[in-house]
Design a protein around this motif. Structure first.
Motif, PDB file in Angstrom:
ATOM      1  N   ARG A 122       4.116  -6.485  15.916  1.00 42.16           N
ATOM      2  CA  ARG A 122       4.310  -7.140  14.619  1.00 42.16           C
ATOM      3  C   ARG A 122       4.755  -6.139  13.572  1.00 42.16           C
ATOM      4  N   GLY A 123       4.478  -4.901  13.831  1.00 42.85           N
ATOM      5  CA  GLY A 123       4.829  -3.861  12.883  1.00 42.85           C
ATOM      6  C   GLY A 123       4.084  -2.603  13.266  1.00 42.85           C
ATOM      7  N   PHE A 124       4.126  -1.623  12.382  1.00 45.95           N
ATOM      8  CA  PHE A 124       3.490  -0.334  12.652  1.00 45.95           C
ATOM      9  C   PHE A 124       2.675   0.066  11.434  1.00 45.95           C
ATOM     10  N   ILE A 125       1.376   0.260  11.636  1.00 48.41           N
ATOM     11  CA  ILE A 125       0.486   0.588  10.522  1.00 48.41           C
ATOM     12  C   ILE A 125       0.055   2.043  10.633  1.00 48.41           C
ATOM     13  N   GLY A 130      -3.200   3.190   5.734  1.00 47.12           N
ATOM     14  CA  GLY A 130      -2.964   1.766   5.948  1.00 47.12           C
ATOM     15  C   GLY A 130      -1.594   1.268   5.523  1.00 47.12           C
ATOM     16  N   SER A 132       1.826  -0.184   5.902  1.00 47.63           N
ATOM     17  CA  SER A 132       2.228  -1.054   7.000  1.00 47.63           C
ATOM     18  C   SER A 132       3.723  -1.320   6.945  1.00 47.63           C
ATOM     19  N   PHE A 133       4.399  -1.110   8.085  1.00 44.75           N
ATOM     20  CA  PHE A 133       5.853  -1.266   8.146  1.00 44.75           C
ATOM     21  C   PHE A 133       6.214  -2.367   9.128  1.00 44.75           C
ATOM     22  N   ARG A 140       5.804  -3.169   4.293  1.00 42.69           N
ATOM     23  CA  ARG A 140       5.298  -4.513   4.035  1.00 42.69           C
ATOM     24  C   ARG A 140       4.207  -4.497   2.981  1.00 42.69           C
ATOM     25  N   GLY A 141       3.367  -3.493   3.045  1.00 45.25           N
ATOM     26  CA  GLY A 141       2.253  -3.430   2.104  1.00 45.25           C
ATOM     27  C   GLY A 141       1.444  -2.191   2.404  1.00 45.25           C
ATOM     28  N   THR A 142       0.442  -1.984   1.564  1.00 47.03           N
ATOM     29  CA  THR A 142      -0.379  -0.793   1.737  1.00 47.03           C
ATOM     30  C   THR A 142      -1.816  -1.249   1.893  1.00 47.03           C
ATOM     31  N   ASP A 143      -2.687  -0.732   1.084  1.00 46.83           N
ATOM     32  CA  ASP A 143      -4.049  -1.258   1.118  1.00 46.83           C
ATOM     33  C   ASP A 143      -4.187  -2.440   0.172  1.00 46.83           C
ATOM     34  N   GLY A 144      -3.087  -2.772  -0.525  1.00 51.43           N
ATOM     35  CA  GLY A 144      -3.082  -3.950  -1.370  1.00 51.43           C
ATOM     36  C   GLY A 144      -3.885  -3.831  -2.646  1.00 51.43           C
TER      37      GLY A 144
ATOM     38  N   ALA B  46      -6.858  -7.542   1.848  1.00 50.40           N
ATOM     39  CA  ALA B  46      -6.337  -6.531   0.927  1.00 50.40           C
ATOM     40  C   ALA B  46      -5.374  -7.128  -0.096  1.00 50.40           C
ATOM     41  N   ASP B  47      -5.526  -8.431  -0.315  1.00 54.73           N
ATOM     42  CA  ASP B  47      -4.784  -9.116  -1.395  1.00 54.73           C
ATOM     43  C   ASP B  47      -3.277  -9.223  -1.161  1.00 54.73           C
ATOM     44  N   GLU B  48      -2.794  -8.908   0.044  1.00 57.83           N
ATOM     45  CA  GLU B  48      -1.353  -9.004   0.271  1.00 57.83           C
ATOM     46  C   GLU B  48      -0.939 -10.471   0.414  1.00 57.83           C
ATOM     47  N   TRP B  54       3.501 -14.979   8.780  1.00 55.86           N
ATOM     48  CA  TRP B  54       4.110 -16.041   9.574  1.00 55.86           C
ATOM     49  C   TRP B  54       3.033 -16.812  10.329  1.00 55.86           C
ATOM     50  N   VAL B  64       0.927  -7.740   6.808  1.00 57.69           N
ATOM     51  CA  VAL B  64       0.678  -6.338   6.446  1.00 57.69           C
ATOM     52  C   VAL B  64      -0.273  -5.663   7.430  1.00 57.69           C
ATOM     53  N   HIS B  65      -1.463  -6.219   7.613  1.00 63.87           N
ATOM     54  CA  HIS B  65      -2.400  -5.594   8.559  1.00 63.87           C
ATOM     55  C   HIS B  65      -2.737  -6.511   9.736  1.00 63.87           C
ATOM     56  N   PHE B  66      -2.033  -7.636   9.821  1.00 63.25           N
ATOM     57  CA  PHE B  66      -2.041  -8.504  11.012  1.00 63.25           C
ATOM     58  C   PHE B  66      -3.354  -9.248  11.260  1.00 63.25           C
TER      59      PHE B  66
END
Lengths: 467, 109
Positions: A122-125, A130, A132-133, A140-144, B46-48, B54, B64-66
């Protein structure tokens, strides 16, 4: 002096656009390949400064082998590999294309992918903070909960550094870090004529089977590359015992050697072949493979012509400059990843025709393991030679002594209508001389116009012959 | 009180879209096997944004963290450490319009 408003030392915002290195010019290194006397200076195999120049001039510019299409069939499928010493992730995208990225987080540089391969990622974290790509490399995001509240944070322009160009040729995916590099087809030039011997001898195309075999050898990367580019000579001595064990006789290049055997070279890529039909395939030790290649050869002559059909299983070897090599007939494909001037990481795969029967694919898989793996009959023979060829040059006096690359100086073949620089006989240093000439061109030239128009460029008559 | 969010035709099968409602945090609407699901466009981990994720096998996947959340129950699977379940808003399809109760709903809105 800071009056208290220095933003913790920052004067502006980060520019996170990819940085692709510029090539330089090292004529003093290029001269270490002595074309007048057919000699090569041994500093090429031990000198750290020359090695760093190779990473810059050769590995940061050349098209390098990344993967076979069959290794990553579906979106999110990925493998981790190297381009020079750069760790790279190769990922199938949702639209079916392939992208590749540096395996390094742009935040603190940690690896974002730790495993060798996987499916449906799904991606690479990144493990560190944290980040996330996506499989497209974008952040895509970080720790948000922290970065999202930082108004100055510009997420959209951050991502994994993409490999500048990706393309594939008949199942093999290559990439280059140089946005200015010519197309993959231009990089190959008419050498594709010879690649097709293995990549296009059957209408169903090819695939890699059975995973990869990895090993390390304490040698300079150029020794195995030059060995595969055009050194069948070593087989008679190095592999004599292995050949006798498997074949019950020594290496035999066929009765028509003088008439058929040749070397061909384009832009430093090279193949040597004896056109003896099944000489390489026989060494895998499975009679059913020999039968298969005989049949294949007959069928393929309509597709490839008689000459190339005879080469499918023949005693032969090939290197695509700089460090991707394979053996027709034995079906082992490999990359010699540099790991410093005195070490390589070798990754080996087995290539088969998709249409081949299952028992044939299995015989190839086992045959490659028994011959060209770390415990294989032939790989072991080679490794020790390359290690000592490298290691002895630590001797200060030893490395002042130039090496001899002068076999076949009068063997140019201007008659044969084949693409590239053709030399008579497979036992010849011609391809190796042209490999090092290409090496010198990469050291000398900082631009592709000069790189593609030097002495290794294909002679014009041969280009016409390939069309 | 239910409020109107958008046309239900705006949400294709297997899609998640984001809807901005004045005065409310962003809302996500998903359609799975015909049914609509309305939930905060904010992953409880984490609020994303979840609308940038999806749907997969009846679950919302945070891109983001699945983390994966079951549609309907909100039960979390593959959670990053500390990730709670997702909450859903009550919603209806009224004559081609999506309506949902956003007040008194989940604690994360």
């Amino acid at each position: 002096m800071c009056d208290g408003g220095c933003k913790g030392g920052a004067r502006g915002r980060p520019n996170m656009a990819p940085v692709y290195p510029k090539a330089a010019s090292y004529p003093e290194y290029a001269q270490l390949v002595n074309r007048e006397n057919a000699q090569v200076d041994r500093r090429l195999f031990v000198d750290e400064a020359i090695y760093q120049a190779e990473l810059q001039q050769i590995f940061a510019r050349s098209w390098l082998f990344l993967a076979h299409e069959s290794q990553i069939p579906s979106p999110g499928d990925f493998i981790r590999t190297s381009m020079g010493e750069d760790d790279v992730i190769v990922v199938r995208q949702r639209d079916g294309s392939v992208k590749a990225f540096l395996n390094s987080c742009p935040h603190r540089g940690n690896r974002v992918c730790m495993v060798d391969a996987g499916t449906k990622a799904r991606g690479f974290i990144c493990n560190y903070h944290g980040w996330s790509f996506g499989i497209d490399g974008g952040l895509r995001g970080t720790d948000g909960k922290v970065y999202e509240k930082d108004q100055a944070f510009e997420k959209a322009q951050i991502g994994l550094t993409p490999v500048a160009q990706i393309d594939s040729y008949k199942g093999l995916i290559f990439g280059t870090f140089d946005p200015a590099a010519p197309s993959l087809l231009d990089f190959f030039g008419p050498f594709t004529f010879y690649l097709d011997i293995m990549l296009d001898n059957d209408e169903g195309g090819t695939e890699f089977i059975g995973g990869a075999i990895k090993s390390e050898i304490d040698c300079n990367w150029k020794f195995p590359a030059e060995n595969f580019v055009g050194d069948i000579l070593h087989a008679f001595w190095t592999h004599q015992s292995g050949a006798q064990a498997i074949l019950g006789a020594g290496v035999d290049l066929g009765k028509r050697y003088d008439e058929l055997a040749f070397q061909a070279s384009v832009y430093g890529h090279g193949i040597e072949t004896n056109l003896d039909k099944v000489g390489n395939t026989r060494t895998l030790g499975y009679p059913e493979l020999v039968d298969y290649v005989y049949d294949l050869s007959e069928k393929a002559s309509a597709r490839l012509g008689d000459l190339r059909a005879r080469a499918i299983g023949a005693i032969s070897s090939c290197t695509v400059f700089p460090n991707f090599s394979f053996l027709p007939g034995q079906n082992t494909f490999r990359v010699w990843h540099p790991r410093g001037p005195g070490k390589i990481e070798l990754v080996v795969w087995t290539l088969v025709n998709k249409n081949a029967p299952e028992h044939i694919k299995e015989a190839y898989r086992k045959g490659v393991m028994m011959t060209f793996s770390p415990g294989g009959v032939f790989e072991m023979d080679d490794g020790e030679n390359w290690e000592y060829s490298t290691r002895v040059n630590q001797g200060f006096v030893t490395r002042q002594q130039p090496l001899h690359y002068a076999l076949g100086l009068e063997s140019t073949d201007l008659e044969r209508e084949l693409p590239g620089h053709i030399h008579k006989g497979s036992m010849n240093d011609a391809n190796q001389r042209l490999f090092y000439t290409r090496w010198a061109e990469f050291m000398e030239h900082d631009n592709w116009t000069d790189l593609q128009n030097g002495d290794t460029a294909p002679p014009q008559k041969s280009v016409k012959a390939a069309e | 009180m239910m409020i109107e969010l958008c046309d239900s035709a705006d949400i294709g099968e297997g899609e998640i879209i984001r809807v901005d409602v004045p005065g409310c945090p962003a809302i996500a609407i998903a359609r799975h096997e015909g049914a609509l699901y309305v939930f905060p466009d904010r992953c409880p981990h984490a609020d994303e944004s979840l609308s940038e994720g999806w749907l997969e096998d009846g679950r919302v996947v945070c891109g983001v963290h699945f983390a994966e959340f079951e549609l309907g129950s909100g039960a979390v699977h593959n959670p990053p450490v500390g990730c709670p379940n997702l909450s859903f808003f009550k919603c209806e399809d009224r004559d081609g319009k999506v309506f949902a109760t956003l007040t008194g709903g989940p604690e994360h809105v």
